[in-house]
Design a protein around this motif. Structure first.
Motif, PDB file in Angstrom:
ATOM      1  N   SER A  44       0.964  -1.155   0.051  1.00  0.00           N
ATOM      2  CA  SER A  44       0.116  -0.106   0.035  1.00  0.00           C
ATOM      3  C   SER A  44       0.942   1.182   0.093  1.00  0.00           C
ATOM      4  O   SER A  44       0.499   2.324   0.606  1.00  0.00           O
ATOM      5  CB  SER A  44      -0.810   0.073   1.230  1.00  0.00           C
ATOM      6  N   GLU A  45       2.091   1.145  -0.403  1.00  0.00           N
ATOM      7  CA  GLU A  45       2.880   2.489  -0.781  1.00  0.00           C
ATOM      8  C   GLU A  45       2.462   3.438  -1.721  1.00  0.00           C
ATOM      9  O   GLU A  45       2.843   4.479  -1.729  1.00  0.00           O
ATOM     10  CB  GLU A  45       4.112   2.194  -0.806  1.00  0.00           C
ATOM     11  N   TYR A  46       1.718   2.668  -2.701  1.00  0.00           N
ATOM     12  CA  TYR A  46       1.332   3.459  -3.807  1.00  0.00           C
ATOM     13  C   TYR A  46       0.150   2.662  -4.263  1.00  0.00           C
ATOM     14  O   TYR A  46       0.027   1.673  -4.325  1.00  0.00           O
ATOM     15  CB  TYR A  46       2.461   3.922  -4.994  1.00  0.00           C
ATOM     16  N   ILE A  47      -0.614   3.364  -5.383  1.00  0.00           N
ATOM     17  CA  ILE A  47      -1.408   2.717  -6.073  1.00  0.00           C
ATOM     18  C   ILE A  47      -1.054   2.193  -7.453  1.00  0.00           C
ATOM     19  O   ILE A  47      -0.040   2.360  -7.779  1.00  0.00           O
ATOM     20  CB  ILE A  47      -2.711   3.577  -6.422  1.00  0.00           C
ATOM     21  N   SER A  48      -1.753   0.916  -7.748  1.00  0.00           N
ATOM     22  CA  SER A  48      -1.144   0.042  -8.638  1.00  0.00           C
ATOM     23  C   SER A  48      -1.535   0.617 -10.174  1.00  0.00           C
ATOM     24  O   SER A  48      -2.346   1.588 -10.401  1.00  0.00           O
ATOM     25  CB  SER A  48      -2.141  -1.261  -8.905  1.00  0.00           C
ATOM     26  N   LEU A  49      -0.597   0.637 -10.978  1.00  0.00           N
ATOM     27  CA  LEU A  49      -0.650   1.161 -12.446  1.00  0.00           C
ATOM     28  C   LEU A  49      -1.806   0.463 -13.063  1.00  0.00           C
ATOM     29  O   LEU A  49      -2.318   0.984 -14.111  1.00  0.00           O
ATOM     30  CB  LEU A  49       0.683   0.904 -13.147  1.00  0.00           C
ATOM     31  N   GLY A  50      -2.354  -0.632 -12.692  1.00  0.00           N
ATOM     32  CA  GLY A  50      -3.507  -1.047 -13.165  1.00  0.00           C
ATOM     33  C   GLY A  50      -4.846  -0.468 -12.964  1.00  0.00           C
ATOM     34  O   GLY A  50      -5.857  -0.748 -13.433  1.00  0.00           O
ATOM     35  N   CYS A  51      -4.649   0.636 -12.163  1.00  0.00           N
ATOM     36  CA  CYS A  51      -5.710   1.413 -11.919  1.00  0.00           C
ATOM     37  C   CYS A  51      -5.821   2.680 -12.733  1.00  0.00           C
ATOM     38  O   CYS A  51      -6.574   3.632 -12.739  1.00  0.00           O
ATOM     39  CB  CYS A  51      -5.655   1.889 -10.409  1.00  0.00           C
ATOM     40  N   ASP A  52      -4.847   2.949 -13.744  1.00  0.00           N
ATOM     41  CA  ASP A  52      -4.507   4.113 -14.247  1.00  0.00           C
ATOM     42  C   ASP A  52      -6.068   4.605 -15.135  1.00  0.00           C
ATOM     43  O   ASP A  52      -6.276   5.729 -15.296  1.00  0.00           O
ATOM     44  CB  ASP A  52      -3.516   4.053 -15.003  1.00  0.00           C
ATOM     45  N   SER A  53      -6.823   3.610 -15.514  1.00  0.00           N
ATOM     46  CA  SER A  53      -8.031   3.758 -16.499  1.00  0.00           C
ATOM     47  C   SER A  53      -9.054   3.382 -15.773  1.00  0.00           C
ATOM     48  O   SER A  53     -10.170   3.342 -16.254  1.00  0.00           O
ATOM     49  CB  SER A  53      -7.695   3.095 -17.702  1.00  0.00           C
ATOM     50  N   SER A  54      -8.902   3.167 -14.404  1.00  0.00           N
ATOM     51  CA  SER A  54     -10.204   2.860 -13.656  1.00  0.00           C
ATOM     52  C   SER A  54     -10.767   4.290 -13.097  1.00  0.00           C
ATOM     53  O   SER A  54     -10.019   4.958 -12.237  1.00  0.00           O
ATOM     54  CB  SER A  54      -9.988   1.952 -12.532  1.00  0.00           C
ATOM     55  N   PRO A  55     -11.914   4.478 -13.131  1.00  0.00           N
ATOM     56  CA  PRO A  55     -12.723   5.613 -12.485  1.00  0.00           C
ATOM     57  C   PRO A  55     -12.835   5.441 -10.961  1.00  0.00           C
ATOM     58  O   PRO A  55     -13.888   5.134 -10.475  1.00  0.00           O
ATOM     59  CB  PRO A  55     -13.802   5.810 -13.174  1.00  0.00           C
ATOM     60  N   VAL A  56     -11.708   5.357 -10.214  1.00  0.00           N
ATOM     61  CA  VAL A  56     -11.777   4.931  -8.777  1.00  0.00           C
ATOM     62  C   VAL A  56     -11.818   6.146  -7.768  1.00  0.00           C
ATOM     63  O   VAL A  56     -12.274   5.924  -6.669  1.00  0.00           O
ATOM     64  CB  VAL A  56     -10.792   4.135  -8.417  1.00  0.00           C
ATOM     65  N   GLY A  58     -14.315   9.015  -7.346  1.00  0.00           N
ATOM     66  CA  GLY A  58     -15.618   9.866  -7.661  1.00  0.00           C
ATOM     67  C   GLY A  58     -15.701   9.880  -8.882  1.00  0.00           C
ATOM     68  O   GLY A  58     -16.056  10.778  -9.677  1.00  0.00           O
ATOM     69  N   GLY A  59     -15.358   8.706  -9.655  1.00  0.00           N
ATOM     70  CA  GLY A  59     -15.762   8.619 -11.230  1.00  0.00           C
ATOM     71  C   GLY A  59     -14.407   9.068 -12.046  1.00  0.00           C
ATOM     72  O   GLY A  59     -14.619   9.265 -13.090  1.00  0.00           O
ATOM     73  N   THR A  61     -10.300   9.040 -12.813  1.00  0.00           N
ATOM     74  CA  THR A  61      -9.155   7.938 -13.125  1.00  0.00           C
ATOM     75  C   THR A  61      -8.084   8.724 -12.143  1.00  0.00           C
ATOM     76  O   THR A  61      -8.047   9.979 -12.058  1.00  0.00           O
ATOM     77  CB  THR A  61      -8.661   7.688 -14.269  1.00  0.00           C
ATOM     78  N   PRO A  62      -6.706   7.881 -11.718  1.00  0.00           N
ATOM     79  CA  PRO A  62      -5.775   8.493 -11.025  1.00  0.00           C
ATOM     80  C   PRO A  62      -5.035   9.711 -11.655  1.00  0.00           C
ATOM     81  O   PRO A  62      -4.560  10.627 -11.052  1.00  0.00           O
ATOM     82  CB  PRO A  62      -4.964   7.282 -10.738  1.00  0.00           C
ATOM     83  N   ILE A  63      -4.764   9.483 -12.962  1.00  0.00           N
ATOM     84  CA  ILE A  63      -3.843  10.481 -13.776  1.00  0.00           C
ATOM     85  C   ILE A  63      -4.597  11.880 -13.686  1.00  0.00           C
ATOM     86  O   ILE A  63      -3.564  12.784 -13.393  1.00  0.00           O
ATOM     87  CB  ILE A  63      -3.656  10.032 -15.157  1.00  0.00           C
ATOM     88  N   PRO A  64      -5.611  12.215 -13.729  1.00  0.00           N
ATOM     89  CA  PRO A  64      -6.387  13.352 -13.921  1.00  0.00           C
ATOM     90  C   PRO A  64      -6.291  14.015 -12.358  1.00  0.00           C
ATOM     91  O   PRO A  64      -6.123  15.181 -12.091  1.00  0.00           O
ATOM     92  CB  PRO A  64      -7.739  13.509 -14.547  1.00  0.00           C
ATOM     93  N   VAL A  65      -6.641  13.167 -11.521  1.00  0.00           N
ATOM     94  CA  VAL A  65      -6.571  13.433  -9.824  1.00  0.00           C
ATOM     95  C   VAL A  65      -5.144  13.911  -9.674  1.00  0.00           C
ATOM     96  O   VAL A  65      -5.195  15.195  -8.860  1.00  0.00           O
ATOM     97  CB  VAL A  65      -6.929  12.464  -9.124  1.00  0.00           C
ATOM     98  N   TYR A  66      -3.978  13.149  -9.943  1.00  0.00           N
ATOM     99  CA  TYR A  66      -2.739  13.448  -9.744  1.00  0.00           C
ATOM    100  C   TYR A  66      -2.361  14.826 -10.342  1.00  0.00           C
ATOM    101  O   TYR A  66      -1.672  15.632  -9.823  1.00  0.00           O
ATOM    102  CB  TYR A  66      -1.866  12.391 -10.019  1.00  0.00           C
ATOM    103  N   THR A  67      -2.776  15.075 -11.695  1.00  0.00           N
ATOM    104  CA  THR A  67      -2.531  16.181 -12.518  1.00  0.00           C
ATOM    105  C   THR A  67      -3.095  17.328 -11.500  1.00  0.00           C
ATOM    106  O   THR A  67      -2.579  18.440 -11.484  1.00  0.00           O
ATOM    107  CB  THR A  67      -3.037  16.016 -13.919  1.00  0.00           C
ATOM    108  N   ASP A  68      -4.569  17.248 -11.366  1.00  0.00           N
ATOM    109  CA  ASP A  68      -5.006  18.488 -10.590  1.00  0.00           C
ATOM    110  C   ASP A  68      -4.259  18.770  -9.159  1.00  0.00           C
ATOM    111  O   ASP A  68      -3.906  19.882  -8.788  1.00  0.00           O
ATOM    112  CB  ASP A  68      -6.470  18.268 -10.201  1.00  0.00           C
TER     113      ASP A  68
END
Length: 94
Positions: A44-56, A58-59, A61-68
């Motif tokens: 649990s040190e970081y999220i899986s790259l397998g989640c990159d395209s999953s809307p986890v 609030g709908g 995906t991780p990439i735009p959340v990290y970008t914000d």
């Protein structure tokens, strides 16, 4: 201070930089967000790259959340960038 990769708790770690609380909350709700080996052990040190395209988140995906997250950092500390703050890292290392 928070990081996208937890630092601390491992052999040789001399610092402690946790994941952001909002990410820890999501991981607690859905432990499948983190890497799991074939024996069922989770990292649990970081999220899986397998989640990159999953809307986890609030709908979202991780990439735009990290970008914000990084954009918010830049907006908040704009006056210090390049002078007081000379670098920002996407991964903190200890």
């Amino acid at each position: 201070m928070y990081s996208f990769h937890q630092c601390g708790g491992n052999v040789g770690d001399s610092c402690s930089i946790p994941l952001p609380p909002w990410l820890l909350e999501e991981i607690s709700k859905n432990p499948d967000l983190v890497y799991t080996d074939k024996s069922g052990r989770r990292n649990s040190e970081y999220i899986s790259l397998g989640c990159d395209s999953s809307p986890v988140f609030g709908g979202r995906t991780p990439i735009p959340v990290y970008t914000d997250y990084m954009q918010s950092f830049q907006d908040r500390f704009r006056d210090y960038l390049g002078d007081v703050i000379v670098a920002r890292y996407l991964q903190q290392t200890c």
